[in-house]
Write a protein that holds these residues in place. Structure first.
Motif: not given
Length: 215
Positions: A59-62, A64-68, A104-107
């Motif tokens: 969730e944290e990586r997602l 960070q990706t959104v805020e990049h 995130l969904e698949l794993l």
């Protein structure tokens, strides 16, 4: 012909050229949804060398990706930013967020830790992004002791010229635990990747959260 950088040990004569970015891997599930596998530099104990290692989604990586800041990335890479570049930046941002969300969904049910993308071993040491080195004579510490030797691993300039090998873009499928699996071929994927340049932000071939039959 080009020059490269090598990983070396300060205690022994170990030397290894940087591992290439692997042929794009995809996580495959029924009904064959797939997404590019994120990876980072790492050390594999089973192969005793530097490899590419999976980066598992969180969730944290997602977040960070959104805020990049994708515009800043574009400026650093190209030195300028114009209105004509906006479509590319928007596509890059949308694609990155989409890929991370689908990973995130698949794993969601994954149990195994990150694996080596060469041999699928879980006996790996993830090292994060590969360090840069600006000065030709400099060497950059990797932050890793050479297993079995205890010398410091560094990244150093290799002045021996070599010819870069070509890279194939044929997808290789992994299951949700990161193990190689057989998957149906994806007709037309190679052709579309080679002939849809420049990127068309609206074209579905660049949305990796899709199914094989949609291609």
């Amino acid at each position: 012909m080009s020059y490269d950088w090598r990983f070396k040990c300060t205690k022994c004569d170990y030397s290894q050229r940087r591992p290439l970015i692997p042929t794009p891997h995809y996580l495959a599930t029924k009904p064959c949804r797939f997404v590019h596998v994120a990876h980072q530099l790492g050390w594999c104990h089973d192969e005793s060398c530097f490899v590419r290692v999976e980066v598992l989604p969180t969730e944290e990586r997602l977040r960070q990706t959104v805020e990049h800041d994708y515009v800043a990335d574009h400026v650093r890479k190209h030195g300028e930013y114009e209105e004509a570049d906006e479509a590319i930046v928007r596509w890059t941002r949308r694609s990155a967020i989409n890929d991370e969300a689908v990973r995130l969904e698949l794993l969601a049910g994954r149990r195994s830790p990150p694996r080596c993308l060469n041999c699928a071993s879980t006996r790996v040491i993830p090292l994060g992004d590969e360090p840069g080195c600006e000065e030709p004579q400099a060497s950059v510490p990797i932050g890793l002791r050479h297993p079995g030797c205890d010398g410091d691993m560094v990244l150093a300039r290799d002045d021996t010229p070599y010819f870069s090998p070509s890279i194939s873009y044929a997808p290789e499928a992994l299951d949700i635990e990161g193990r190689p699996v057989k998957a149906e071929p994806i007709p037309g994927l190679r052709w579309k990747l080679l002939h849809m340049w420049p990127f068309d932000p609206a074209h579905p071939v660049f949305d990796f959260a899709t199914t094989f039959h949609e291609l």
